[in-house]
Design a protein around this motif. Structure first.
Motif, mmCIF file in Angstrom:
data_model
loop_
_atom_site.group_PDB
_atom_site.id
_atom_site.type_symbol
_atom_site.label_atom_id
_atom_site.label_comp_id
_atom_site.label_asym_id
_atom_site.label_seq_id
_atom_site.Cartn_x
_atom_site.Cartn_y
_atom_site.Cartn_z
ATOM 1 N N ALA A 52 0.983 -1.175 0.031
ATOM 2 C CA ALA A 52 0.146 0.138 0.144
ATOM 3 C C ALA A 52 0.782 1.171 0.049
ATOM 4 C CB ALA A 52 -0.817 0.324 1.191
ATOM 5 N N ARG A 53 1.931 1.188 0.696
ATOM 6 C CA ARG A 53 2.758 2.273 0.960
ATOM 7 C C ARG A 53 3.412 2.512 -0.866
ATOM 8 N NH1 ARG A 53 8.183 2.565 4.762
ATOM 9 N NH2 ARG A 53 8.807 4.422 4.348
ATOM 10 N N ALA A 109 0.874 4.203 -2.834
ATOM 11 C CA ALA A 109 0.591 5.449 -2.739
ATOM 12 C C ALA A 109 1.573 6.322 -3.257
ATOM 13 C CB ALA A 109 0.531 5.566 -1.127
ATOM 14 N N SER A 110 2.953 5.837 -3.364
ATOM 15 C CA SER A 110 3.965 6.704 -3.883
ATOM 16 C C SER A 110 3.725 7.033 -5.155
ATOM 17 C CB SER A 110 5.210 6.016 -3.516
ATOM 18 O OG SER A 110 5.647 4.984 -4.327
ATOM 19 N N ARG A 111 3.006 6.204 -6.066
ATOM 20 C CA ARG A 111 3.042 6.302 -7.490
ATOM 21 C C ARG A 111 2.217 7.759 -7.708
ATOM 22 N NH1 ARG A 111 7.298 4.186 -9.268
ATOM 23 N NH2 ARG A 111 7.443 4.918 -6.914
ATOM 24 N N GLU A 112 2.952 8.644 -8.474
ATOM 25 C CA GLU A 112 2.409 10.129 -8.663
ATOM 26 C C GLU A 112 1.582 10.406 -9.790
ATOM 27 O OE1 GLU A 112 6.668 11.218 -7.864
ATOM 28 O OE2 GLU A 112 5.786 12.819 -6.382
ATOM 29 N N ARG A 152 0.876 4.403 -11.528
ATOM 30 C CA ARG A 152 0.225 3.362 -10.622
ATOM 31 C C ARG A 152 -0.548 2.312 -11.418
ATOM 32 N NH1 ARG A 152 -3.875 1.725 -8.068
ATOM 33 N NH2 ARG A 152 -4.239 1.845 -5.921
#
Length: 226
Positions: free
Chosen positions: A86-87, A90-93, A98
């Motif tokens: 999940a972390r 969430a970092s895919r901008e 993503r």
């Protein structure tokens, strides 16, 4: 004394092969947008781009997370693997970045079930396994040493990026091999750095890459999905 076996190496080569059916060849991770913007235009600028992303993003974020995922899967700690997954998502901008890791992760998870790889049910239980999560699962299941797994992951990423440059810069095959030789010289140091990176030093963000990736989503002509 146990006799050494080449099986983990063979499994790792299979996992890092461009023949692995996860669709990596269809993505450039922002490189195509950098070419369109004139930032990447020849071998030197392609090496600079790939090297910078490897040093500033993979070595400081993706590879440290990958090492933690391998540890979690070895321990059969699905809760920790799920949290790290999940972390990473969430970092895919950008939507493209993503979608890329989710599509590749799904493809590798599906392959793990079809081969099958022992314990694949744990990976399938994740709603959206990112590619590093699925890769780490296979590494743990096949008893591949951690450092070698990170080297192969980084090499595979570099090779895919350079092959994308061959198509969209474009580069000749000899220039591509020269680029890979130069980039390959950096792998040892980058993997060492990633294994020594603590939580406080982990940095997921490359703002310029995120902007270029977002622009790629509406780019007029495209060869790649990211």
């Amino acid at each position: 004394m146990a006799k050494p076996t080449a099986l983990p190496l063979a499994r790792l080569l299979q996992l890092a092969s461009p023949a692995l059916p996860v669709g990596a060849f269809s993505y450039s991770q922002g490189l195509e947008a950098a070419v369109d913007a004139g930032i990447v235009r020849d071998r030197a600028s392609a090496v600079r781009w790939v090297g910078d992303v490897a040093a500033l993003s993979l070595a400081r974020w993706e590879l440290p997370l990958l090492a933690r995922l391998i540890t979690a899967w070895h321990a059969k700690d699905t809760d920790t693997a799920t949290a790290i997954n999940a972390r990473f998502l969430a970092s895919r901008e950008s939507a493209e970045l993503r979608a890329e890791t989710v599509q590749m992760g799904y493809s590798l998870a599906r392959l793990a079930a079809q081969l099958p790889i022992d314990g694949h049910e744990s990976l399938e239980a994740l709603e959206e396994p990112a590619f590093p999560t699925a890769y780490a699962f296979a590494v743990a299941a096949w008893s591949v040493p951690e450092r070698e797994a990170l080297v192969a992951y980084l090499w595979s990423w570099m090779e895919n990026a350079v092959m994308a440059a061959v198509k969209c810069v474009p580069l000749g095959q000899t220039d591509a091999q020269r680029a890979l030789l130069e980039l390959g010289d950096r792998i040892e140091a980058l993997v060492t750095e990633s294994l020594e990176t603590g939580e406080e030093a982990m940095a997921p963000s490359l703002p310029h890459l995120a902007l270029l990736s977002s622009r790629h989503e509406t780019q007029y002509t495209r060869l790649f999905r990211s």
